[in-house]
Design a protein around this motif. Structure first.
Motif, PDB file in Angstrom:
ATOM      1  N   PHE A  20       0.812  -1.216   0.000  1.00 57.94           N
ATOM      2  CA  PHE A  20       0.000   0.000   0.000  1.00 57.94           C
ATOM      3  C   PHE A  20       0.850   1.274   0.000  1.00 57.94           C
ATOM      4  O   PHE A  20       0.314   2.370  -0.119  1.00 57.94           O
ATOM      5  N   ASP A  21       2.149   1.117   0.151  1.00 55.30           N
ATOM      6  CA  ASP A  21       3.034   2.272   0.292  1.00 55.30           C
ATOM      7  C   ASP A  21       2.964   3.158  -0.948  1.00 55.30           C
ATOM      8  O   ASP A  21       3.126   2.682  -2.078  1.00 55.30           O
ATOM      9  N   PRO A  22       2.740   4.466  -0.773  1.00 50.35           N
ATOM     10  CA  PRO A  22       2.691   5.377  -1.924  1.00 50.35           C
ATOM     11  C   PRO A  22       3.955   5.383  -2.769  1.00 50.35           C
ATOM     12  O   PRO A  22       3.929   5.869  -3.904  1.00 50.35           O
ATOM     13  N   ARG A  75      -9.570   3.420   2.652  1.00 57.86           N
ATOM     14  CA  ARG A  75      -9.091   4.514   3.486  1.00 57.86           C
ATOM     15  C   ARG A  75      -8.201   5.457   2.684  1.00 57.86           C
ATOM     16  O   ARG A  75      -8.268   6.683   2.844  1.00 57.86           O
ATOM     17  N   ARG A  76      -7.366   4.896   1.841  1.00 62.92           N
ATOM     18  CA  ARG A  76      -6.516   5.755   1.006  1.00 62.92           C
ATOM     19  C   ARG A  76      -7.351   6.537  -0.001  1.00 62.92           C
ATOM     20  O   ARG A  76      -7.020   7.685  -0.327  1.00 62.92           O
ATOM     21  N   ALA A  77      -8.416   5.933  -0.527  1.00 63.97           N
ATOM     22  CA  ALA A  77      -9.222   6.568  -1.580  1.00 63.97           C
ATOM     23  C   ALA A  77     -10.054   7.728  -1.053  1.00 63.97           C
ATOM     24  O   ALA A  77     -10.359   8.665  -1.791  1.00 63.97           O
ATOM     25  N   SER A  88      -5.870   4.932 -10.584  1.00 62.18           N
ATOM     26  CA  SER A  88      -5.137   6.195 -10.720  1.00 62.18           C
ATOM     27  C   SER A  88      -3.732   6.107 -10.145  1.00 62.18           C
ATOM     28  O   SER A  88      -2.850   6.884 -10.520  1.00 62.18           O
ATOM     29  N   LYS A  89      -3.511   5.158  -9.222  1.00 64.02           N
ATOM     30  CA  LYS A  89      -2.215   5.027  -8.561  1.00 64.02           C
ATOM     31  C   LYS A  89      -1.385   3.855  -9.073  1.00 64.02           C
ATOM     32  O   LYS A  89      -0.162   3.865  -8.944  1.00 64.02           O
ATOM     33  N   ARG A  90      -2.025   2.832  -9.634  1.00 59.94           N
ATOM     34  CA  ARG A  90      -1.301   1.609  -9.966  1.00 59.94           C
ATOM     35  C   ARG A  90      -1.369   1.244 -11.452  1.00 59.94           C
ATOM     36  O   ARG A  90      -1.030   0.123 -11.822  1.00 59.94           O
TER      37      ARG A  90
END
Length: 284
Positions: A20-22, A75-77, A88-90
């Motif tokens: 999950f790390d950005p 939670r991140r979203a 959008s992130k992956r």
């Protein structure tokens, strides 16, 4: 208290939560290709997913729809639809988004994904179901799901657990086939054993099937790549499991593939007939 899943990387929890790390996020780009790895536990999907990630052409294929993972992504979203946020992130710089799905994740995937038929499906299996089931049972017992996770509990031979895992895997494979075939989807079919024997060839087949250019990709040399988890205990369990299964079949007990009441009744009737015949030969 659980450590922060976005920063912890040095504990058992951290090994799981580093996904999950950005630091693994990509700059947001439009999605032009979507890929779904159709899998069952311990079929080599984690191994393949990280190979695809390190190639630099397939985003970061992970089990985003796994319920435990999904909660953290929610939670991140924040207010953004979770799957849209994940994309959008992956999604990789080339516009490829890939997701790994065990069959038990399929229903949630269909709820979250408005256009499931726009994906290119890859069905990944293992030919040796017994070794897969043993690996599944051992990982559940020890908590070591990937090569650098420490074992937090001992592994021990358990015929019932292995049999349950074999049934789980067999039904998962069959359900994937049913889902894909009823929709007229011809997936790319890959086997773990072939991937291990020829990784370059397997990656080339995936690239060809998905129309993804891997010759233009920039590999990520710093990406974690799990090793194969091979243990002598699993080889010992294989022989023991097969012997115990034959013994159970002779007694008319349930074994993988013959676990329904009607079949068990037939087996027990046959076992009684065999026992009666043997007693007659022995003059008992």
């Amino acid at each position: 208290m659980m450590s922060n899943p976005e920063t912890s990387t040095d504990s058992h929890t951290g090994l799981w939560s580093r996904q999950f790390d950005p630091v693994h996020d990509f700059p947001t780009v439009p999605v032009n290709t979507k890929v779904a790895l159709c899998t069952t536990p311990r079929c080599g999907s984690h191994f393949l997913g990280h190979k695809l990630h390190s190639l630099g052409a397939f985003g970061y294929p992970l089990e985003y729809l796994n319920p435990g993972n999904w909660e953290i992504w929610e939670r991140r979203a924040g207010e953004m639809p979770t799957l849209d946020f994940i994309k959008s992130k992956r999604t990789g710089p080339n516009g490829v988004f890939a997701v790994k799905l065990h069959h038990e994740h399929l229903t949630d995937f269909l709820v979250q994904e408005p256009e499931p038929l726009t994906y290119k499906f890859i069905h990944l299996r293992r030919r040796d179901l017994t070794r897969q089931a043993i690996s599944f049972a051992r990982a559940q017992q020890t908590g070591a799901w990937i090569s650098d996770m420490p074992e937090i509990a001992p592994a021990y031979y358990d015929w019932g657990l292995i049999a349950t895992k074999m049934d789980h895997i067999s039904r998962g494979n069959a359900d994937w086939q049913g889902f894909l075939q009823c929709l007229g989807i011809q997936p790319l079919e890959l086997y773990y054993e072939d991937i291990v024997a020829d990784m370059s060839g397997a990656l080339a087949r995936i690239a060809d099937y998905t129309d993804v250019r891997i010759d233009e990709a920039v590999p990520d040399a710093g990406t974690f790549t799990p090793e194969r988890q091979k243990r002598q205990a699993q080889a010992d369990w294989l022989a023991r499991f097969e012997a115990d299964s034959r013994d159970r079949l002779a007694k008319g007990d349930a074994i993988p593939g013959v676990s329904y009441p009607d079949n068990i009744a037939v087996l027990r009737h046959r076992a009684r007939k065999v026992a009666k015949r043997l007693k007659a030969r022995a003059g008992l």
